[in-house]
Design a protein around this motif. Structure first.
Motif, PDB file in Angstrom:
ATOM      1  N   ALA A 202       5.678  46.691 -84.965  1.00 56.05           N
ATOM      2  CA  ALA A 202       6.476  45.988 -84.041  1.00 56.05           C
ATOM      3  C   ALA A 202       6.380  46.413 -82.688  1.00 56.05           C
ATOM      4  O   ALA A 202       6.220  45.873 -81.778  1.00 56.05           O
ATOM      5  N   THR A 203       6.177  47.954 -82.646  1.00 51.32           N
ATOM      6  CA  THR A 203       6.150  48.646 -81.555  1.00 51.32           C
ATOM      7  C   THR A 203       4.775  48.273 -80.744  1.00 51.32           C
ATOM      8  O   THR A 203       4.808  48.026 -79.372  1.00 51.32           O
ATOM      9  N   VAL A 204       3.519  48.432 -81.561  1.00 49.09           N
ATOM     10  CA  VAL A 204       2.289  48.289 -81.296  1.00 49.09           C
ATOM     11  C   VAL A 204       2.208  46.750 -80.456  1.00 49.09           C
ATOM     12  O   VAL A 204       1.818  46.745 -79.282  1.00 49.09           O
ATOM     13  N   ILE A 205       2.746  45.694 -81.092  1.00 51.01           N
ATOM     14  CA  ILE A 205       2.623  44.511 -80.626  1.00 51.01           C
ATOM     15  C   ILE A 205       3.377  44.315 -79.453  1.00 51.01           C
ATOM     16  O   ILE A 205       2.688  43.760 -78.342  1.00 51.01           O
ATOM     17  N   SER A 206       4.737  44.801 -79.455  1.00 53.64           N
ATOM     18  CA  SER A 206       5.300  44.707 -78.193  1.00 53.64           C
ATOM     19  C   SER A 206       4.748  45.211 -77.011  1.00 53.64           C
ATOM     20  O   SER A 206       4.810  44.869 -75.956  1.00 53.64           O
ATOM     21  N   GLN A 207       4.079  46.478 -77.236  1.00 51.87           N
ATOM     22  CA  GLN A 207       3.414  47.294 -76.021  1.00 51.87           C
ATOM     23  C   GLN A 207       2.218  46.907 -75.532  1.00 51.87           C
ATOM     24  O   GLN A 207       1.924  46.776 -74.361  1.00 51.87           O
ATOM     25  N   LEU A 208       1.499  46.235 -76.474  1.00 52.89           N
ATOM     26  CA  LEU A 208       0.327  45.300 -76.133  1.00 52.89           C
ATOM     27  C   LEU A 208       0.717  44.279 -75.181  1.00 52.89           C
ATOM     28  O   LEU A 208       0.028  43.934 -74.124  1.00 52.89           O
ATOM     29  N   SER A 209       1.891  43.547 -75.674  1.00 51.12           N
ATOM     30  CA  SER A 209       2.367  42.318 -74.698  1.00 51.12           C
ATOM     31  C   SER A 209       2.889  43.038 -73.326  1.00 51.12           C
ATOM     32  O   SER A 209       2.383  42.402 -72.275  1.00 51.12           O
ATOM     33  N   VAL A 210       3.261  44.122 -73.362  1.00 50.86           N
ATOM     34  CA  VAL A 210       3.778  44.659 -71.937  1.00 50.86           C
ATOM     35  C   VAL A 210       2.481  44.963 -71.016  1.00 50.86           C
ATOM     36  O   VAL A 210       2.415  44.656 -69.920  1.00 50.86           O
ATOM     37  N   PHE A 211       1.652  45.436 -71.873  1.00 48.35           N
ATOM     38  CA  PHE A 211       0.344  45.731 -71.049  1.00 48.35           C
ATOM     39  C   PHE A 211      -0.380  44.473 -70.428  1.00 48.35           C
ATOM     40  O   PHE A 211      -0.742  44.423 -69.327  1.00 48.35           O
ATOM     41  N   LEU A 212      -0.474  43.267 -71.152  1.00 44.34           N
ATOM     42  CA  LEU A 212      -1.009  42.236 -70.720  1.00 44.34           C
ATOM     43  C   LEU A 212      -0.221  41.434 -69.646  1.00 44.34           C
ATOM     44  O   LEU A 212      -0.854  41.116 -68.620  1.00 44.34           O
TER      45      LEU A 212
END
Length: 505
Positions: A202-212
């Motif tokens: 969940a943390t990886v997916i959310s941080q990828l979203s923030v990056f984009l």
């Protein structure tokens, strides 16, 4: 430059507040990632919390390294804007972003390769805790390049005085994380419950979203510094100033994280492998971050404010901004102290299963001890922001590193030699657990020392700087506290290296 805020004129208090509130909100969002994980995983069990707590120390350590580019970008950009040099601000942004991507990828690969020996450093006896920590650590290593690049992109926005965009982007990531956490931790429908591994995904997916989202805003929607491409060749002319300003901050924070890992091992040794004190420290540090993150938000705002006014050579505003922010941070520390001293059981109970009363009671002790030093901690953080803004990151690094190193001998002395003199907290913990509190008393004592010393050091700088003509409040009182030999010495301001700043130094 319509996205850039001019902080060299106007009323100081509302400027600090407007800058700080989005930064604080962003800090709470970042903290909420971990606290959301801890809150959900606390329902799984204290051993799972301990496992994730181990991994979070590594995340913390990696974040510390990225202070090189975050602080370098904030100070370099803000000072360049203060001196009306947009081209130089652009170069700081591009070099900081490129450097952050290289550091984050390198750190992520190191964590993935050495995950097993890293977990072994904590000397946890439970095989379940070690195995869970190993799996969680490898999962979040996949997302580290995104997580750590986000830190630098937030620093770019802070440097131009636009702190709102970072908040909304990070808040979006938090919402995604909050939705995914319970689904992936406990399972939902055909999705199996994955415990700590689910929290990591969940943390990886959310941080990828923030990056984009950051990439979209920096390149397309806002582009505050009018830059076409943030990635490129790193230039020595800007790499060295970024390293000079951000390096000491990163070193201090990395040492802080490393020492915290050592103290985690110390507390495990003192507790003879009992995971409860470590669980308490893992959860308690997240709770204490409520005051730490709030004060850090004002510190970052003060750093940006000070940087612009230093670039514009307005020392009267620098001094006023420091004392205004100091008053705000002191109030935050006072409120935190009251909450930790008198509502520790209610606060700690939010993050652990109600059936584990022994963990909650020890958590009350942790918050009580740490509550004593909250004001001093907030003062230290505020002074750090002021030092960073004028390009002098070395004094906070010296005080921070030495003060944090002292926590190790403090822990051993208080937990062994002076353990009979420690408060027993008989209503909350057993006599066998008193020795573990020596580690926490060491944290409080060092925070008191660090906050006092760094505050006096910045006052000394303000008093001796030739371009500061403003009288210091209660000057006679503060000057008497500073040692006479130090009062007689000269002050050297060490700004970012360029000809314009050299002339003023």
């Amino acid at each position: 430059m319509n996205q850039i805020k001019d902080l060299t004129r106007g009323k100081i208090f509302p400027q600090i507040i407007k800058l700080a509130i989005p930064i604080i909100a962003t800090s709470f969002v970042q903290m909420a990632y971990n606290m959301t994980d801890m809150a959900w995983l606390g329902q799984v069990g204290s051993e799972t919390v301990s496992a994730v707590g181990i991994a979070l120390y590594l995340v913390w350590f990696g974040s510390s390294l990225l202070f090189i580019t975050k602080i370098g970008a904030e100070v370099g950009i803000s000072q360049s804007i203060g001196s009306k040099n947009l081209e130089r601000a652009q170069s700081f942004a591009k070099n900081a972003f490129s450097l952050s991507f290289i550091i984050s990828i390198g750190f992520a690969l190191s964590v993935w390769i050495f995950a097993d020996p890293i977990v072994g450093l904590f000397n946890i006896k439970s095989e379940f805790v070690n195995e869970t920590a190993f799996k969680y650590l490898r999962i979040i290593a996949v997302g580290m390049p995104f997580t750590y690049s986000n830190i630098t992109m937030a620093g770019i926005y802070n440097g131009v005085g636009n702190t709102k965009t970072s908040f909304w982007i990070n808040a979006s990531g938090l919402i995604i994380n909050m939705i995914l956490d319970p689904i992936l931790i406990f399972g939902w429908g055909s999705i199996p419950g994955m415990g700590a591994e689910g929290a990591g995904i969940a943390t990886v997916i959310s941080q990828l979203s923030v990056f984009l989202l950051f990439i979209y805003y920096l390149y397309i929607k806002e582009n505050p510094l009018q830059i076409k491409n943030y990635l490129g060749k790193i230039q020595k002319e800007f790499f060295l100033p970024i390293l000079k300003i951000g390096g000491p901050v990163a070193l201090q924070s990395a040492c802080f994280a490393f020492i915290a890992m050592i103290l985690a091992r110390v507390i495990n040794n003192i507790s003879h492998g009992n995971p409860i004190p470590f669980s308490v420290q893992s959860i308690g540090s997240q709770i204490e971050a409520l005051s730490w993150m709030t004060a850090s938000g004002f510190s970052t705002a003060l750093g940006t404010f000070t940087g612009q006014n230093y670039g514009a050579n307005k020392w009267r505003r620098i001094q006023k901004g420091f004392f205004i922010t100091l008053g705000i941070a002191g109030f935050i520390g006072f409120i935190s102290t009251l909450l930790f001293l008198f509502a520790g059981d209610h606060i700690f109970g939010l993050f652990i299963n109600n059936s584990e009363n022994n963990v909650v009671h020890m958590g009350m002790v942790y918050l009580f001890i740490l509550g004593i030093s909250q004001i001093f901690m907030c003062v230290e953080i505020t002074a750090t922001g002021a030092f960073n803004g004028i390009g002098r990151a070395v004094p906070p690094a010296i005080v921070g590193i030495v003060g944090n190193l002292m926590r190790i001998p403090f822990a051993y002395i208080l937990s062994y030699t002076l353990v009979d003199y420690l408060p027993e907290f008989q209503n909350w913990i057993s006599s066998e657990s008193v020795s573990a509190t020596g580690v926490w008393w060491g944290l409080t004592i060092s925070s008191i020392l660090k906050g006092s010393i760094l505050f006096l050091w910045f006052l000394f700088l303000l008093n001796k700087h030739p371009e500061n003509q403003s009288p210091i409040p209660l000057k006679r009182l503060w000057i008497r506290i500073i040692p006479s030999r130090l009062r007689q010495s000269s002050t050297i301001i060490n700004p970012i290296e360029n000809e314009e700043f050299k002339k003023r130094a």
